[in-house]
Design a protein around this motif. Structure first.
Motif, PDB file in Angstrom:
ATOM      1  N   TRP A 101       0.585  -1.034   0.041  1.00 16.19           N
ATOM      2  CA  TRP A 101       0.054   0.074   0.011  1.00 16.19           C
ATOM      3  C   TRP A 101       0.811   1.352   0.046  1.00 16.19           C
ATOM      4  O   TRP A 101       0.653   2.429  -0.778  1.00 16.19           O
ATOM      5  CB  TRP A 101      -0.889   0.027   1.263  1.00 16.19           C
ATOM      6  CG  TRP A 101      -2.038   1.136   1.142  1.00 16.19           C
ATOM      7  CD1 TRP A 101      -1.823   2.448   1.732  1.00 16.19           C
ATOM      8  CD2 TRP A 101      -3.260   1.105   0.450  1.00 16.19           C
ATOM      9  NE1 TRP A 101      -2.929   3.291   1.567  1.00 16.19           N
ATOM     10  CE2 TRP A 101      -3.865   2.470   0.559  1.00 16.19           C
ATOM     11  CE3 TRP A 101      -3.920   0.089  -0.421  1.00 16.19           C
ATOM     12  CZ2 TRP A 101      -4.981   2.792   0.378  1.00 16.19           C
ATOM     13  CZ3 TRP A 101      -5.113   0.513  -0.791  1.00 16.19           C
ATOM     14  CH2 TRP A 101      -5.630   1.880  -0.599  1.00 16.19           C
ATOM     15  N   ARG A 109      -4.422   4.001  -5.590  1.00 12.56           N
ATOM     16  CA  ARG A 109      -5.154   3.899  -4.273  1.00 12.56           C
ATOM     17  C   ARG A 109      -6.478   4.226  -4.243  1.00 12.56           C
ATOM     18  O   ARG A 109      -7.395   3.660  -3.761  1.00 12.56           O
ATOM     19  CB  ARG A 109      -4.335   4.804  -3.240  1.00 12.56           C
ATOM     20  CG  ARG A 109      -3.015   4.419  -2.752  1.00 12.56           C
ATOM     21  CD  ARG A 109      -2.181   5.604  -1.742  1.00 12.56           C
ATOM     22  NE  ARG A 109      -1.086   4.919  -1.317  1.00 12.56           N
ATOM     23  CZ  ARG A 109      -0.228   5.804  -0.472  1.00 12.56           C
ATOM     24  NH1 ARG A 109      -0.967   6.976  -0.026  1.00 12.56           N
ATOM     25  NH2 ARG A 109       0.815   5.207  -0.191  1.00 12.56           N
ATOM     26  N   SER A 112      -8.558   1.542  -5.618  1.00 12.22           N
ATOM     27  CA  SER A 112      -8.455   0.210  -4.780  1.00 12.22           C
ATOM     28  C   SER A 112      -9.918  -0.147  -4.023  1.00 12.22           C
ATOM     29  O   SER A 112     -10.344   0.977  -3.490  1.00 12.22           O
ATOM     30  CB  SER A 112      -7.394   0.052  -3.818  1.00 12.22           C
ATOM     31  OG  SER A 112      -7.546  -0.641  -2.685  1.00 12.22           O
ATOM     32  N   PRO A 123      -1.529   3.411   6.003  1.00  8.83           N
ATOM     33  CA  PRO A 123      -1.912   2.001   5.174  1.00  8.83           C
ATOM     34  C   PRO A 123      -2.661   1.149   6.233  1.00  8.83           C
ATOM     35  O   PRO A 123      -3.207   0.047   5.688  1.00  8.83           O
ATOM     36  CB  PRO A 123      -0.519   1.508   4.963  1.00  8.83           C
ATOM     37  CG  PRO A 123       0.218   2.034   6.115  1.00  8.83           C
ATOM     38  CD  PRO A 123      -0.321   3.538   6.258  1.00  8.83           C
TER      39      PRO A 123
END
Length: 376
Positions: A101, A109, A112, A123
């Protein structure tokens, strides 16, 4: 009577187990949890995850039957998805996911499915969300904390995992208040202990007997020569020492490298000589094994001829690590220890290893408490 207790009583009735009041009580407590997990759960306000069912932290000395009871509970828990994993392996996975991450670009990100709004660069939140998506019930074998890297993230990680409605069940040799004992910056770890006790009933498996020790001393631990008889003896030792627990697979992470453990259960790991000594492993790998398992079953130790001096050197390092940690060894070999390596580089020095192997078969060594090793 619930299914876990019924399974336990069935094994006692068949003679596979000796009846133990502490084990029976723990089985009943795990039954209560299995029933609670099977009940329908209502969503929280505004579609928040439901409060997780309170889990169980089952602790007690080595050889008391914790893994056997976890087997029974995990098989009977009617909840999906569920996961069972060795705690050492779980934490290695966590660190790997955190690293992935951290290295992701901002665009990745945002795309995701584990992204948590307002988490920023932290993270922990997305990794906890990913873990929660994989298991509503998370069962840990051999829960222990020895690494500062683990200790510093556990409170925040488990706060987030619990917030997603995950129930945790764990077995451990230590009561919660003794986790990470004498560790660096332990004060920062204490909130995790408090959180663990809030979310799990702490159940001590207070059996007075070490069944593993009973089973170690009731039969030989060195079988020579190699053959059908020694192979069968190791199979019987495996069943005896694990109390019939189901074998698991786990991966130890050693300085960023993965060390496969194909068979482990109840704190017992089983390897062949080829797996441990014919591959390019070193003392740091053997120390990791010694720090993780209280007993090692080693199959097929050959005669260590001059052309196998590298394997002999690794075997010496392995025995040194096991001996220093007071890990118990059950092995099959081509000969008695003092006849394994009689000619070649290091044969003279091997006499010390042979002496240790003889000592490791003694009743006094078997009765010694396992020793903690320095952090790698």
């Amino acid at each position: 009577m619930g299914a876990v207790r019924a399974r336990y009583d069935e094994r006692v009735g068949s003679g596979a187990l000796t009846g133990d009041a502490a084990q029976a009580e723990a089985a009943s407590r795990l039954d209560a949890l299995a029933v609670a997990l099977s009940a329908p759960q209502k969503r929280g306000l505004f579609s928040k995850p439901p409060e997780p069912v309170r889990g169980v932290y089952l602790w007690g000395g080595v050889g008391r039957g914790k893994s056997m009871l976890m087997d029974m509970f995990f098989a009977e828990a009617k909840i999906s998805p569920k996961r069972r994993v060795h705690f050492h392996e779980f934490m290695a996975e966590v660190h790997e996911r955190l690293d992935v991450w951290r290295k992701m670009g901002e665009a990745d990100r945002k795309r995701s499915p584990w992204r948590v709004k307002d988490a920023g660069d932290d993270p922990i939140a997305p990794v906890a969300r990913q873990i929660a998506s994989e298991a509503r019930l998370l069962c840990f074998d051999e829960f222990q904390v020895t690494q500062i890297a683990d200790a510093m993230i556990l409170a925040r990680l488990f706060d987030a995992v619990f917030a997603h409605g995950v129930t945790v069940v764990a077995t451990s040799n230590r009561q919660p208040d003794d986790l990470y004992k004498d560790g660096i910056n332990r004060a920062l770890f204490l909130p995790f202990i408090q959180r663990l006790k809030e979310r799990c009933d702490v159940v001590e498996l207070a059996s007075a007997r070490d069944y593993r020790l009973d089973r170690l001393v009731e039969a030989p631990v060195w079988y020579a020569p190699l053959g059908v008889g020694s192979a069968a003896a190791l199979d019987m030792a495996w069943t005896r020492l694990t109390l019939g627990a189901e074998p698991q697979h786990c991966v130890l992470t050693v300085k960023g490298r993965k060390l496969e453990v194909a068979r482990e259960a109840a704190g017992v790991a089983r390897f062949t000589f080829e797996e441990l000594c014919a591959r390019p492993l070193g003392s740091i790998d053997y120390l990791a094994i010694a720090a993780t398992f209280h007993t090692l079953i080693l199959e097929g130790i050959p005669l260590l001829t001059p052309d196998r001096r590298n394997e002999a050197a690794r075997f010496v390092s392995l025995i040194d690590a096991l001996y220093e940690a007071r890990v118990k060894l059950v092995a099959s070999a081509a000969a008695e220890p003092d006849r394994l390596y009689t000619d070649g580089d290091g044969a003279f020095e091997f006499q010390r290893t042979a002496s240790r192997l003889f000592e490791m078969r003694s009743a006094s060594y078997m009765a010694e408490e396992r020793r903690s090793l320095p952090e790698n």
